[in-house]
Design an enzyme around this catalytic site. Structure first.
Site, PDB file in Angstrom:
ATOM      1  N   HIS A 134      32.539 -20.354 -14.411  1.00 49.55           N
ATOM      2  CA  HIS A 134      31.410 -20.275 -15.335  1.00 49.55           C
ATOM      3  C   HIS A 134      30.078 -20.123 -14.604  1.00 49.55           C
ATOM      4  CE1 HIS A 134      29.042 -20.824 -18.899  1.00 49.55           C
ATOM      5  NE2 HIS A 134      28.565 -21.990 -18.519  1.00 49.55           N
ATOM      6  N   SER A 163      24.695 -18.883 -19.720  1.00 43.64           N
ATOM      7  CA  SER A 163      25.230 -19.917 -20.592  1.00 43.64           C
ATOM      8  C   SER A 163      24.268 -20.197 -21.746  1.00 43.64           C
ATOM      9  CB  SER A 163      25.536 -21.159 -19.754  1.00 43.64           C
ATOM     10  OG  SER A 163      26.404 -22.042 -20.423  1.00 43.64           O
TER      11      SER A 163
END
Length: 262
Positions: free
Chosen positions: A240, A90
């Site tokens: 994610h 991320s």
């Protein structure tokens, strides 16, 4: 800026152990969030999990991807881990990409986890703007921290993520540079304008979660332009936080990729 580092490696390292691996966490995380993959890799390699600026036990200061990439480079040099293989999730993935693009000789191979070199990646955190002005009681434990955050953060996973960033016990408060992070959110969610023609020619692996929107077909052209030798792997059923949703499959992909690096 020198970053806080958690280092692990084999009990009896050998010259054939391969390049060190630098691990970079995501927004509101810390190096230990990548603990599972670090422990696995550390059986054969030197590994360094870093707390990015304003996170964990690292110093605080204004945030941008060029600044964070420089922090990582300075810390790699300070710890004699330059060059290295760099893995980032991320926000850490964007930092790793920036490092590879601006200092390619420091990055022998690159692993980017569930983020693209583009706008976006953090819109689902849904944090209130005034979180940095949260009023703390005189004492907090873990349960009290959860209850304190509940009115502000409804999502259980996000609340747990934020709870790790609060100093508990007597005189509790934010342990991270929350004002600096909130001020930098437009830059963190974005991606800087880069010089024309810049690219990283080293081997690159993108790993996405099947249920995450943060790497899409629309990102293909810029990924091809910046990282011409990349490949993309998708992990079924993962979101994610790929390394937490499917740790064994994630580690398998990472280890296979590392084995392919000369």
């Amino acid at each position: 800026m020198l970053l806080n580092v958690s280092e692990r490696g084999p009990e009896h390292p050998t010259p054939a152990g391969g390049l060190p691996v630098v691990l970079l966490h995501g927004l509101f995380g810390r190096g230990r969030n990548l603990g599972f993959v670090q422990r696995k890799l550390a059986t054969t390699r030197r590994t360094l999990a870093m707390d990015l600026r304003n996170h964990g036990n690292s110093p605080h200061g204004p945030m941008s991807y060029p600044a964070m990439a420089q922090d990582v480079l300075d810390t790699m040099e300070q710890t004699h881990a330059n060059p290295a293989i760099v893995l980032g999730h991320s926000m850490g993935g964007k930092t790793a990409m920036m490092l590879a693009l601006t200092h390619p000789s420091a990055v022998k191979a690159l692993i980017v986890v569930d983020i693209a070199p583009a706008q976006g990646g953090f819109d689902r955190l849904d944090l209130p703007e005034n979180l940095d002005k949260l009023q703390f009681p005189a004492h907090l434990d873990l349960q009290g921290t959860n209850e304190l955050l509940r009115p502000f953060i409804a999502n259980d996973a996000v609340r747990q993520l934020m709870a790790q960033n609060i100093r508990q016990g007597d005189n509790p408060g934010w342990a991270i540079g929350l004002p600096e992070i909130m001020a930098a959110m437009p830059d963190i969610m974005g991606w800087p304008q880069l010089p024309a023609g810049i690219q990283y020619d080293g081997p690159t692996l993108f790993i996405r979660g099947e249920n995450s929107p943060y790497i899409s077909p629309a990102n293909g052209p810029v990924m091809n332009a910046l990282f011409p030798h990349h490949r993309l792997e998708s992990i079924s059923g993962a979101g994610h936080w790929v390394h937490a949703d499917a740790p064994r499959r994630f580690t398998e992909l990472v280890e296979d990729f590392l084995a392919s690096i000369p």
